[in-house]
Design an enzyme around this catalytic site. Structure first.
Site, mmCIF file in Angstrom:
data_model
loop_
_atom_site.group_PDB
_atom_site.id
_atom_site.type_symbol
_atom_site.label_atom_id
_atom_site.label_comp_id
_atom_site.label_asym_id
_atom_site.label_seq_id
_atom_site.Cartn_x
_atom_site.Cartn_y
_atom_site.Cartn_z
ATOM 1 N N CYS A 43 2.098 9.637 -3.072
ATOM 2 C CA CYS A 43 2.149 8.568 -4.073
ATOM 3 C C CYS A 43 0.985 8.736 -5.051
ATOM 4 C CB CYS A 43 2.106 7.230 -3.335
ATOM 5 S SG CYS A 43 0.938 6.038 -3.918
ATOM 6 N N GLU A 44 1.322 8.700 -6.330
ATOM 7 C CA GLU A 44 0.292 8.962 -7.335
ATOM 8 C C GLU A 44 -0.640 7.768 -7.550
ATOM 9 O OE1 GLU A 44 2.434 10.121 -10.805
ATOM 10 O OE2 GLU A 44 2.815 8.075 -11.469
ATOM 11 N N HIS A 86 6.071 4.156 2.851
ATOM 12 C CA HIS A 86 4.869 4.479 2.070
ATOM 13 C C HIS A 86 3.632 4.136 2.889
ATOM 14 C CE1 HIS A 86 6.777 4.978 -2.038
ATOM 15 N NE2 HIS A 86 7.780 4.616 -1.267
ATOM 16 N N CYS A 118 0.721 3.887 1.902
ATOM 17 C CA CYS A 118 -0.149 2.943 1.185
ATOM 18 C C CYS A 118 0.301 1.499 1.427
ATOM 19 C CB CYS A 118 -0.193 3.271 -0.305
ATOM 20 S SG CYS A 118 1.411 3.220 -1.124
ATOM 21 N N HIS A 159 -2.038 5.960 -4.950
ATOM 22 C CA HIS A 159 -3.046 5.896 -3.895
ATOM 23 C C HIS A 159 -3.399 7.259 -3.293
ATOM 24 C CE1 HIS A 159 -1.008 1.919 -3.911
ATOM 25 N NE2 HIS A 159 -2.241 1.460 -3.761
ATOM 26 N N GLN A 219 8.338 6.913 -6.066
ATOM 27 C CA GLN A 219 9.682 7.129 -5.504
ATOM 28 C C GLN A 219 10.780 6.996 -6.558
ATOM 29 O OE1 GLN A 219 10.417 5.050 -1.798
ATOM 30 N NE2 GLN A 219 12.623 5.193 -2.113
HETATM 31 ZN ZN ZN Z 1 0.968 3.988 -3.160
#
Ligand code: ZN
Length: 186
Positions: A76-77, A145, A147, A79, A117
């Site tokens: 994920c960009e 995820h 995060c 976190h 996503q």
């Molecule tokens: Zn994230």
């Protein structure tokens, strides 16, 4: 192209920033290990889906082609934490099909980048439309995820679902229903 020296430097700073001692035994090799890891995890940045989707075969009839439960891992960009799960892809050929493994390869190209996503799902659908020119395509991603599940709301096992349809799948509700039925079958 991942600049490993810069990543190593950044990891050293990060470790210092969180109050760690970069010189202690367990952390000595960590900056270079992390740099090599990012090089591998983000190798999709230099890859193109074209190399997987350009070799096509003539299809006799244009029935739905479905590849489901393609396992993927991405980052994920927001976190820099992993998100992972399954992707299901279906398309209606317009005289051309690709080898089944090429759909999974296409997923890998886009998953091995910093992602969200929603974008990952759309990029896969658009790459198939652009390279294969099918009558329609639909892509569904179901992911957990880290995060979300390791921090913040800590919803263990909660799934984020994204769905992108193009062409005939966008126009015809019955096709979307067929896809969702096929995906939910065990
Ligand atoms: Zn994230």
């Amino acid at each position: 192209m991942v600049n490993k020296e810069k990543v190593e430097e950044a990891v050293r700073l990060l470790l210092e920033g969180i109050g760690e001692d970069c010189g202690r035994e367990g952390l000595k090799e960590t900056p270079s290990r992390v740099a090599r890891m990012y090089e591998e995890l983000l190798c999709g940045m230099e890859a193109s889906p074209k190399e997987h989707l350009s070799k096509t075969f003539t299809a006799e009839d244009n029935q739905i082609v479905l590849e489901k439960d393609i396992v993927f891992h991405s980052i994920c960009e927001h976190h820099l934490m992993p998100f992972f799960g399954k992707i299901h892809i279906a398309y209606i050929p317009d005289g051309k099909v690709v080898g089944i493994s090429k759909l999974a390869r296409t997923v890998e190209v886009f998953a091995a980048r910093l992602q969200i996503q929603e974008k990952l799902t759309a990029q896969i659908a658009d790459a198939i439309m652009e390279n294969l020119h099918p009558k329609g395509v639909i892509v569904m991603a179901q992911a957990e995820h880290m995060c979300m599940t390791m921090r913040g709301v800590k919803k263990q096992g909660s799934q984020t679902v994204t769905l992108v349809s193009r062409g005939s799948f966008e126009q015809e509700e019955s096709l979307r229903t067929l896809f969702l039925n096929l995906v939910s079958q065990k």
